[in-house]
Design a protein around this motif. Structure first.
Motif, PDB file in Angstrom:
ATOM      1  N   SER A 144       0.708  -1.012  -0.118  1.00 13.51           N
ATOM      2  CA  SER A 144      -0.015  -0.209   0.082  1.00 13.51           C
ATOM      3  C   SER A 144       0.663   1.357  -0.044  1.00 13.51           C
ATOM      4  O   SER A 144       1.910   1.231   0.472  1.00 13.51           O
ATOM      5  N   THR A 145       0.320   2.367  -0.489  1.00 11.43           N
ATOM      6  CA  THR A 145       1.006   3.509  -0.335  1.00 11.43           C
ATOM      7  C   THR A 145       0.834   3.794   1.023  1.00 11.43           C
ATOM      8  O   THR A 145      -0.007   3.702   1.756  1.00 11.43           O
ATOM      9  N   GLN A 146       1.764   4.925   1.360  1.00  8.36           N
ATOM     10  CA  GLN A 146       1.735   5.308   2.837  1.00  8.36           C
ATOM     11  C   GLN A 146       0.332   6.279   2.978  1.00  8.36           C
ATOM     12  O   GLN A 146      -0.201   6.266   4.192  1.00  8.36           O
ATOM     13  N   GLN A 147      -0.165   6.932   1.772  1.00  6.91           N
ATOM     14  CA  GLN A 147      -1.253   7.714   1.974  1.00  6.91           C
ATOM     15  C   GLN A 147      -2.423   6.655   2.500  1.00  6.91           C
ATOM     16  O   GLN A 147      -3.178   6.987   3.056  1.00  6.91           O
ATOM     17  N   ALA A 148      -2.491   5.704   1.704  1.00  8.60           N
ATOM     18  CA  ALA A 148      -3.543   4.319   1.819  1.00  8.60           C
ATOM     19  C   ALA A 148      -3.247   4.083   3.295  1.00  8.60           C
ATOM     20  O   ALA A 148      -4.340   3.819   3.948  1.00  8.60           O
ATOM     21  N   LYS A 170       9.279  -2.845   3.852  1.00  7.55           N
ATOM     22  CA  LYS A 170      10.350  -2.118   2.773  1.00  7.55           C
ATOM     23  C   LYS A 170       9.411  -1.245   2.150  1.00  7.55           C
ATOM     24  O   LYS A 170       8.140  -1.339   1.943  1.00  7.55           O
ATOM     25  N   ARG A 171      10.128  -0.309   1.454  1.00  6.90           N
ATOM     26  CA  ARG A 171       9.450   0.847   0.637  1.00  6.90           C
ATOM     27  C   ARG A 171       9.902   0.372  -0.889  1.00  6.90           C
ATOM     28  O   ARG A 171      11.434   0.055  -1.148  1.00  6.90           O
ATOM     29  N   SER A 172       9.354   0.820  -1.705  1.00  2.68           N
ATOM     30  CA  SER A 172       9.648   0.561  -2.971  1.00  2.68           C
ATOM     31  C   SER A 172       8.906   1.560  -3.991  1.00  2.68           C
ATOM     32  O   SER A 172       7.739   2.320  -3.541  1.00  2.68           O
ATOM     33  N   PRO A 173       9.469   2.027  -5.032  1.00  2.00           N
ATOM     34  CA  PRO A 173       9.112   3.129  -5.923  1.00  2.00           C
ATOM     35  C   PRO A 173       7.414   2.695  -6.354  1.00  2.00           C
ATOM     36  O   PRO A 173       7.349   1.556  -6.714  1.00  2.00           O
ATOM     37  N   HIS A 174       6.437   3.594  -6.452  1.00  3.42           N
ATOM     38  CA  HIS A 174       5.179   3.146  -7.115  1.00  3.42           C
ATOM     39  C   HIS A 174       5.414   3.283  -8.538  1.00  3.42           C
ATOM     40  O   HIS A 174       6.171   4.048  -9.182  1.00  3.42           O
ATOM     41  N   PRO A 175       4.757   2.106  -8.945  1.00  2.61           N
ATOM     42  CA  PRO A 175       5.017   2.050 -10.542  1.00  2.61           C
ATOM     43  C   PRO A 175       4.569   3.136 -11.359  1.00  2.61           C
ATOM     44  O   PRO A 175       4.813   3.316 -12.556  1.00  2.61           O
ATOM     45  N   SER A 176       3.569   3.676 -10.998  1.00  9.68           N
ATOM     46  CA  SER A 176       2.900   4.606 -11.919  1.00  9.68           C
ATOM     47  C   SER A 176       2.983   6.453 -11.439  1.00  9.68           C
ATOM     48  O   SER A 176       2.460   7.179 -11.975  1.00  9.68           O
TER      49      SER A 176
END
Length: 177
Positions: free
Chosen positions: A48-52, A78-84
């Motif tokens: 999930s995104t941190q916002q979600a 772990k954090r990873s870049p959002h694909p879009s």
């Protein structure tokens, strides 16, 4: 002859027992109630995104950042870049986080069963209905107090007594460190 137990006093004692048990279980793990709540959300929703996550936990983005920082440092997420969306980050469980949550889910189910085993089978449905009714009423009382503003700031928990500890998903210094 002792007086009949007061249901509120019993609920408060149960809350304290759960809090003490969680503190004991989390000792040395780097986990807190708030951090574990985030792990449960991730286990239920997936990456999930941190916002979600902030929305799901009803806390600020700043609180989520502190929780994720601490959980990442201790190896649970772990954090990873959002694909879009290059501004967003995806948070997901690591292998350690997934293993931890599988163990917690198993322990949760076992504790639930152990506790229900203490109740006569004929009383279990009534107990569940009663606890649901109490939780529903408490949520409504809290919402009404919140809507009333600062004048009602003490809230229903204040009626529980001065030694009552209420839960919160607000990040504390302990959570962020």
């Amino acid at each position: 002859m002792s007086p009949a137990p007061n249901p509120l006093d019993l609920l408060l004692e149960i809350g304290e027992l759960f809090r003490d048990d969680m503190a004991r279980a989390f000792d040395g793990t780097g986990l807190t109630v708030s951090r574990t709540h985030l792990l449960w959300v991730l286990a239920g929703t997936g990456p999930s995104t941190q916002q979600a996550l902030a929305s799901a936990m009803e806390v600020s983005a700043r609180n989520i950042t502190g929780l994720v920082d601490a959980l990442e440092a201790s190896g649970y997420v772990k954090r990873s870049p959002h694909p879009s969306d290059r501004r967003a980050t995806i948070v997901s469980l690591t292998d350690v986080g997934e293993k931890t949550m599988k163990t917690m889910a198993r322990d949760h189910a076992q504790l639930s069963q152990d506790l229900m085993d203490a109740v006569d089978p004929a009383d279990r449905a009534g107990l569940t209905r009663g606890l649901d009714a109490i939780a529903t009423r408490l949520r409504a009382l809290i919402a009404a107090d919140a809507a009333a503003g600062p004048a009602a700031a003490a809230g229903p928990a204040a009626a529980a007594g001065p030694d009552t500890v209420t839960g919160s998903d607000t990040v504390t210094e302990e959570d962020a460190s």
